[in-house]
Design an enzyme around this catalytic site. Structure first.
Site, PDB file in Angstrom:
ATOM      1  CD  GLN A  14       1.057 -40.715   6.220  1.00 54.01           C
ATOM      2  OE1 GLN A  14       2.232 -40.841   5.897  1.00 54.01           O
ATOM      3  NE2 GLN A  14       0.504 -41.490   7.152  1.00 54.01           N
TER       4      GLN A  14
ATOM      5  CG  HIS B   2       5.036 -45.122  18.066  1.00 52.60           C
ATOM      6  ND1 HIS B   2       4.060 -44.392  18.703  1.00 52.60           N
ATOM      7  CD2 HIS B   2       4.762 -45.047  16.744  1.00 52.60           C
ATOM      8  CE1 HIS B   2       3.240 -43.896  17.802  1.00 52.60           C
ATOM      9  NE2 HIS B   2       3.629 -44.275  16.608  1.00 52.60           N
TER      10      HIS B   2
ATOM     11  N   GLY C  41       5.549 -39.493  15.142  1.00 52.00           N
ATOM     12  CA  GLY C  41       5.690 -38.915  16.475  1.00 52.00           C
ATOM     13  C   GLY C  41       4.501 -39.245  17.357  1.00 52.00           C
TER      14      GLY C  41
ATOM     15  CD  GLN D  73       1.596 -47.402   7.481  1.00 54.57           C
ATOM     16  OE1 GLN D  73       1.067 -46.335   7.243  1.00 54.57           O
ATOM     17  NE2 GLN D  73       2.283 -47.599   8.594  1.00 54.57           N
TER      18      GLN D  73
ATOM     19  CB  SER E 177      -4.137 -45.614  18.000  1.00 47.25           C
ATOM     20  OG  SER E 177      -4.316 -44.572  17.080  1.00 47.25           O
TER      21      SER E 177
ATOM     22  CG  LEU F 195       7.361 -41.448  19.498  1.00 49.16           C
ATOM     23  CD1 LEU F 195       8.854 -41.640  19.727  1.00 49.16           C
ATOM     24  CD2 LEU F 195       6.931 -42.089  18.181  1.00 49.16           C
ATOM     25  CG  HIS F 196       1.377 -45.091  21.249  1.00 49.96           C
ATOM     26  ND1 HIS F 196       1.631 -46.371  20.833  1.00 49.96           N
ATOM     27  CD2 HIS F 196       0.765 -44.474  20.199  1.00 49.96           C
ATOM     28  CE1 HIS F 196       1.170 -46.546  19.617  1.00 49.96           C
ATOM     29  NE2 HIS F 196       0.648 -45.397  19.185  1.00 49.96           N
TER      30      HIS F 196
ATOM     31  NE  ARG G 247      -5.882 -40.205  12.996  1.00 44.96           N
ATOM     32  CZ  ARG G 247      -5.047 -40.591  12.014  1.00 44.96           C
ATOM     33  NH1 ARG G 247      -4.687 -41.847  11.917  1.00 44.96           N
ATOM     34  NH2 ARG G 247      -4.600 -39.707  11.138  1.00 44.96           N
TER      35      ARG G 247
HETATM   36  O1  PAF Z   1       2.362 -45.411  10.351  1.00 41.23           O
HETATM   37  C1  PAF Z   1       2.751 -44.228  10.344  1.00 41.23           C
HETATM   38  O2  PAF Z   1       2.951 -43.597  11.396  1.00 41.23           O
HETATM   39  C2  PAF Z   1       2.970 -43.526   9.026  1.00 41.23           C
HETATM   40  O3  PAF Z   1       2.018 -43.893   8.072  1.00 41.23           O
HETATM   41  C3  PAF Z   1       4.393 -43.677   8.460  1.00 41.23           C
HETATM   42  C4  PAF Z   1       4.696 -45.138   8.135  1.00 41.23           C
HETATM   43  C5  PAF Z   1       5.395 -43.152   9.455  1.00 41.23           C
HETATM   44  C6  PAF Z   1       4.545 -42.884   7.153  1.00 41.23           C
HETATM   45  O4  PAF Z   1       4.297 -41.529   7.349  1.00 41.23           O
END
Ligand code: PAF
Length: 286
Positions: free
Chosen positions: A57, A33, A27, A155, A187, A29-30, A189
């Site tokens: 995570q 995404h 979520g 990732q 991001s 979202l920017h 963040r």
């Molecule tokens: O990249 C992310 O936003 C997360 O690590 C993901 C792939 C949705 C898994 O929670």
């Protein structure tokens, strides 16, 4: 656009589709995404976006509680793009043995050793948490294609390994990193940065670009170049986790014949940890 919260409703909604493109997100979202969503739309008639802030995570001192949750705004953006389904599961849906305190996810995906270096070194368990939730989401959505951002290069690498090693019938597509006009990688963040930090944050990509330029001029002392970039960032007030040049295929230090490289960095500006990377091609060593 359907907003779905349960696994059964998701399965029912997806029954009619045999080509599904999937974008997993947490979520907030920017444009980065939304770019992944647009890529997904070119691969299948039905696009599913998941929004789930995955507790597994996050480390104990990380930002799980404060992670920005902006569901309404996120759904508006996805509806505007014409997304078919937004899957917003609860913690109970993803972790069926969750008792309100503990997730009780006693079986997890053990990611490859590469998960313990770079970001994994300072975020123990992070990539096991990512791989586990992504596998669960894949099982529920059963996509033919899934799109992940290149900004999270490590990732992406681990998900590609998981799909290959678990024989999952899913094509993984890498979406290019979207950047602010000044070059800062988009991001969620970035929202933690104050005004001055946001202007300063561009130093991270600038230092990576300078390193790439040096390699392309023929300098191959990768460790020395990375140390120089690290020192420069530290002088500018960053707490550097790592700057490193790696093989884009293995994420290991490049051998002398490798030319497909990636420079990756993670560093903290104030309290905010940012990551970025640039994939590039070096001149072969003579
Ligand atoms: O990249 C992310 O936003 C997360 O690590 C993901 C792939 C949705 C898994 O929670």
């Amino acid at each position: 656009m359907q907003i779905i919260h349960t696994e059964q409703a998701l399965r029912d909604a997806l029954k009619a589709h045999n080509q599904i493109a999937f974008v997993p997100t947490m979520g907030n979202l920017h444009a980065g995404h939304l770019h992944l969503v647009k890529i997904a739309q070119t691969h299948a008639a039905c696009v599913v976006v998941s929004i789930f802030v995955n507790p597994l995570q996050f480390g104990a001192n990380e930002d799980l509680a404060n992670y920005p949750r902006t569901l309404e705004a996120d759904c508006d953006k996805l509806a505007q793009l014409g997304v078919d389904i937004v899957f917003v599961p609860t913690v109970h849906v993803i972790y069926p043995d969750f008792d309100g305190v503990d997730l009780h996810q006693s079986i997890t995906v053990q990611p490859p050793p590469i998960a313990n270096i770079l970001c994994g070194a300072s975020r123990p368990g992070h990539f096991a948490g990512v791989a586990t939730v992504v596998l669960k989401l894949f099982n529920m959505v059963q996509p033919t294609v899934a799109v992940f951002g290149q900004k999270d290069f490590q990732q992406l690498f681990i998900i590609q390994s998981m799909v290959r090693q678990f024989n999952l019938p899913i094509t993984i597509i890498a979406g290019e990193t979207m950047r602010e006009p000044n070059g800062l990688a988009m991001s969620s963040r970035n929202g933690y940065l104050n005004f001055a930090e946001k202007a300063q944050a561009v130093q991270l990509v600038r230092s990576l670009k300078a390193l790439v330029a040096s390699v392309q001029l023929g300098h191959h002392e990768y460790e020395k170049l990375a140390l120089h970039a690290t020192q420069q960032l530290m002088e500018q007030g960053w707490q550097v986790d790592y700057v490193t040049v790696r093989s884009a295929f293995t994420l290991l230090p490049p051998t002398s014949s490798e030319t497909e490289l990636v420079v990756l960095a993670a560093a903290k500006l104030g309290k905010t940890r940012l990551i970025d990377n640039i994939q590039f091609c070096a001149k072969p060593l003579k």
